[in-house]
Design a protein around this motif. Structure first.
Motif, PDB file in Angstrom:
ATOM      1  N   LYS A 288       0.815  -1.213   0.000  1.00  0.00           N
ATOM      2  CA  LYS A 288       0.000   0.000   0.000  1.00  0.00           C
ATOM      3  C   LYS A 288       0.852   1.268   0.000  1.00  0.00           C
ATOM      4  N   SER A 289       2.120   1.126   0.310  1.00  0.00           N
ATOM      5  CA  SER A 289       2.966   2.291   0.534  1.00  0.00           C
ATOM      6  C   SER A 289       3.556   2.875  -0.748  1.00  0.00           C
ATOM      7  N   THR A 290       3.701   4.191  -0.742  1.00  0.00           N
ATOM      8  CA  THR A 290       4.406   4.883  -1.824  1.00  0.00           C
ATOM      9  C   THR A 290       5.595   5.658  -1.269  1.00  0.00           C
ATOM     10  N   GLY A 291       5.854   5.482   0.033  1.00  0.00           N
ATOM     11  CA  GLY A 291       6.944   6.212   0.682  1.00  0.00           C
ATOM     12  C   GLY A 291       7.963   5.274   1.287  1.00  0.00           C
ATOM     13  N   ASN A 292       8.556   5.701   2.396  1.00  0.00           N
ATOM     14  CA  ASN A 292       9.553   4.903   3.104  1.00  0.00           C
ATOM     15  C   ASN A 292       8.872   4.135   4.233  1.00  0.00           C
ATOM     16  N   VAL A 293       9.052   2.828   4.253  1.00  0.00           N
ATOM     17  CA  VAL A 293       8.374   1.982   5.243  1.00  0.00           C
ATOM     18  C   VAL A 293       9.387   1.377   6.208  1.00  0.00           C
ATOM     19  N   VAL A 294       9.023   1.397   7.485  1.00  0.00           N
ATOM     20  CA  VAL A 294       9.868   0.823   8.539  1.00  0.00           C
ATOM     21  C   VAL A 294       9.043  -0.169   9.344  1.00  0.00           C
ATOM     22  N   LEU A 295       9.614  -1.333   9.610  1.00  0.00           N
ATOM     23  CA  LEU A 295       9.005  -2.316  10.496  1.00  0.00           C
ATOM     24  C   LEU A 295       9.562  -2.079  11.896  1.00  0.00           C
ATOM     25  N   LYS A 296       8.674  -1.840  12.848  1.00  0.00           N
ATOM     26  CA  LYS A 296       9.113  -1.497  14.200  1.00  0.00           C
ATOM     27  C   LYS A 296       8.410  -2.361  15.229  1.00  0.00           C
ATOM     28  N   PHE A 297       9.194  -2.947  16.110  1.00  0.00           N
ATOM     29  CA  PHE A 297       8.654  -3.736  17.211  1.00  0.00           C
ATOM     30  C   PHE A 297       8.869  -2.934  18.488  1.00  0.00           C
ATOM     31  N   GLU A 298       7.805  -2.396  19.055  1.00  0.00           N
ATOM     32  CA  GLU A 298       7.925  -1.449  20.163  1.00  0.00           C
ATOM     33  C   GLU A 298       7.857  -2.150  21.517  1.00  0.00           C
ATOM     34  N   PRO A 299       8.567  -1.621  22.515  1.00  0.00           N
ATOM     35  CA  PRO A 299       8.620  -2.258  23.837  1.00  0.00           C
ATOM     36  C   PRO A 299       7.382  -1.995  24.680  1.00  0.00           C
ATOM     37  N   PHE A 300       7.144  -2.895  25.619  1.00  0.00           N
ATOM     38  CA  PHE A 300       6.103  -2.711  26.627  1.00  0.00           C
ATOM     39  C   PHE A 300       6.490  -1.537  27.529  1.00  0.00           C
ATOM     40  N   VAL A 301       5.540  -0.649  27.768  1.00  0.00           N
ATOM     41  CA  VAL A 301       5.779   0.500  28.636  1.00  0.00           C
ATOM     42  C   VAL A 301       4.588   0.676  29.568  1.00  0.00           C
ATOM     43  N   LEU A 302       4.857   0.876  30.841  1.00  0.00           N
ATOM     44  CA  LEU A 302       3.806   1.140  31.824  1.00  0.00           C
ATOM     45  C   LEU A 302       4.265   2.271  32.728  1.00  0.00           C
ATOM     46  N   HIS A 303       3.478   3.350  32.790  1.00  0.00           N
ATOM     47  CA  HIS A 303       3.781   4.470  33.680  1.00  0.00           C
ATOM     48  C   HIS A 303       2.789   4.486  34.833  1.00  0.00           C
ATOM     49  N   VAL A 304       3.312   4.561  36.048  1.00  0.00           N
ATOM     50  CA  VAL A 304       2.466   4.548  37.245  1.00  0.00           C
ATOM     51  C   VAL A 304       2.815   5.739  38.118  1.00  0.00           C
ATOM     52  N   GLN A 305       1.819   6.562  38.442  1.00  0.00           N
ATOM     53  CA  GLN A 305       2.045   7.664  39.386  1.00  0.00           C
ATOM     54  C   GLN A 305       1.859   7.125  40.797  1.00  0.00           C
ATOM     55  N   CYS A 306       2.870   7.305  41.644  1.00  0.00           N
ATOM     56  CA  CYS A 306       2.866   6.718  42.985  1.00  0.00           C
ATOM     57  C   CYS A 306       2.648   7.791  44.058  1.00  0.00           C
ATOM     58  N   ARG A 307       2.003   7.402  45.126  1.00  0.00           N
ATOM     59  CA  ARG A 307       1.745   8.335  46.217  1.00  0.00           C
ATOM     60  C   ARG A 307       3.001   8.636  47.026  1.00  0.00           C
ATOM     61  N   ALA A 308       3.857   7.621  47.162  1.00  0.00           N
ATOM     62  CA  ALA A 308       5.062   7.778  47.978  1.00  0.00           C
ATOM     63  C   ALA A 308       6.252   7.149  47.268  1.00  0.00           C
ATOM     64  N   LEU A 309       7.446   7.628  47.619  1.00  0.00           N
ATOM     65  CA  LEU A 309       8.661   7.111  47.001  1.00  0.00           C
ATOM     66  C   LEU A 309       8.856   5.629  47.324  1.00  0.00           C
ATOM     67  N   ALA A 310       8.457   5.216  48.519  1.00  0.00           N
ATOM     68  CA  ALA A 310       8.596   3.805  48.898  1.00  0.00           C
ATOM     69  C   ALA A 310       7.776   2.900  47.972  1.00  0.00           C
ATOM     70  N   ASP A 311       6.598   3.370  47.569  1.00  0.00           N
ATOM     71  CA  ASP A 311       5.770   2.591  46.643  1.00  0.00           C
ATOM     72  C   ASP A 311       6.451   2.472  45.281  1.00  0.00           C
ATOM     73  N   ALA A 312       7.048   3.572  44.815  1.00  0.00           N
ATOM     74  CA  ALA A 312       7.749   3.555  43.532  1.00  0.00           C
ATOM     75  C   ALA A 312       8.958   2.631  43.594  1.00  0.00           C
ATOM     76  N   GLN A 313       9.654   2.624  44.728  1.00  0.00           N
ATOM     77  CA  GLN A 313      10.822   1.757  44.883  1.00  0.00           C
ATOM     78  C   GLN A 313      10.433   0.290  44.869  1.00  0.00           C
ATOM     79  N   LEU A 314       9.318  -0.039  45.501  1.00  0.00           N
ATOM     80  CA  LEU A 314       8.836  -1.424  45.484  1.00  0.00           C
ATOM     81  C   LEU A 314       8.496  -1.850  44.061  1.00  0.00           C
ATOM     82  N   LEU A 315       7.786  -0.996  43.343  1.00  0.00           N
ATOM     83  CA  LEU A 315       7.405  -1.302  41.960  1.00  0.00           C
ATOM     84  C   LEU A 315       8.637  -1.425  41.073  1.00  0.00           C
TER      85      LEU A 315
END
Length: 212
Positions: A52-79
């Motif tokens: 289908k493409s008429t331009g430059n095509v790249v195959l990309k396998f993207e990593p799993f990413v999860l962002h979590v906002q934590c209430r306390a630094l200790a919670d972030a350290q555990l995670l």
């Protein structure tokens, strides 16, 4: 609803939403996505999208990413400890100027391969099949890693709750050194990674996009 059920429901709903998207209208800055999947795919699907493409095509396998906002630094350290032990070694904690704590669960390696230029395919059918096989193997392994992360986090949170309850009950009667020792023992997180998983970080999400 318990923690495990909530997490499983979130995974199922997220997968449905992503796979239900119309890839023809998915837009990204300076490019158009021709084919997107979060499941195992076939080489024929990639080839069909490439045509289908008429331009430059790249195959990309993207990593799993999860962002979590934590209430306390200790919670972030555990995670963070759980994420590292589960194989997500590019994970990290950021603290904003206003004290906002965010824990990011990330892998380190991705797959990004150019396939065509100005609509002309630069690689063979055999090479595309090899790339798809490689991406599918990464997909399968990373799903196992996500499951391991979920299990380890569930155990860590349960252990944290138990230690907190014991500390509260013994606060008035136990010596200080005993309470500190129990907290130290309770904060230990099981190492969930195996020898093979220490060798490489695998990714989740196969994307084929066309530069505009």
């Amino acid at each position: 609803m318990d923690k495990e059920a909530t997490f499983s429901h979130w995974k199922q709903q997220s997968a449905r939403k992503l796979d239900a998207q119309d890839t023809s209208v998915i837009q990204k800055q300076n490019c158009t996505w021709l084919f997107v999947t979060h499941q195992l795919c076939k080489a024929s699907e990639v080839v069909a999208a490439l045509e289908k493409s008429t331009g430059n095509v790249v195959l990309k396998f993207e990593p799993f990413v999860l962002h979590v906002q934590c209430r306390a630094l200790a919670d972030a350290q555990l995670l963070h400890t759980v994420a590292i032990n589960s194989g997500f070694r590019n994970s990290g904690i950021t603290v904003g100027k206003k004290g906002k704590i965010v824990m990011a669960v990330r892998s380190t390696h991705g797959l990004e391969v150019p396939l065509s230029q100005n609509g002309k395919c630069l690689v063979s059918q055999e090479y595309i099949e090899f790339l798809v096989q490689t991406a599918n193997k990464k997909m399968e392994e990373n799903i196992k890693r996500i499951t391991r992360f979920h299990s380890c986090l569930y155990v860590a949170l349960q252990k944290k709750d138990c230690v907190h309850d014991e500390s509260s009950n013994e606060k008035s009667s136990s010596p200080v050194y005993t309470r500190r020792r129990k907290r130290k023992e309770g904060n230990s997180i099981p190492n969930c990674s195996s020898g093979e998983e220490q060798q490489s970080d695998l990714e989740l999400g196969l994307t084929l996009f066309n530069d505009v």
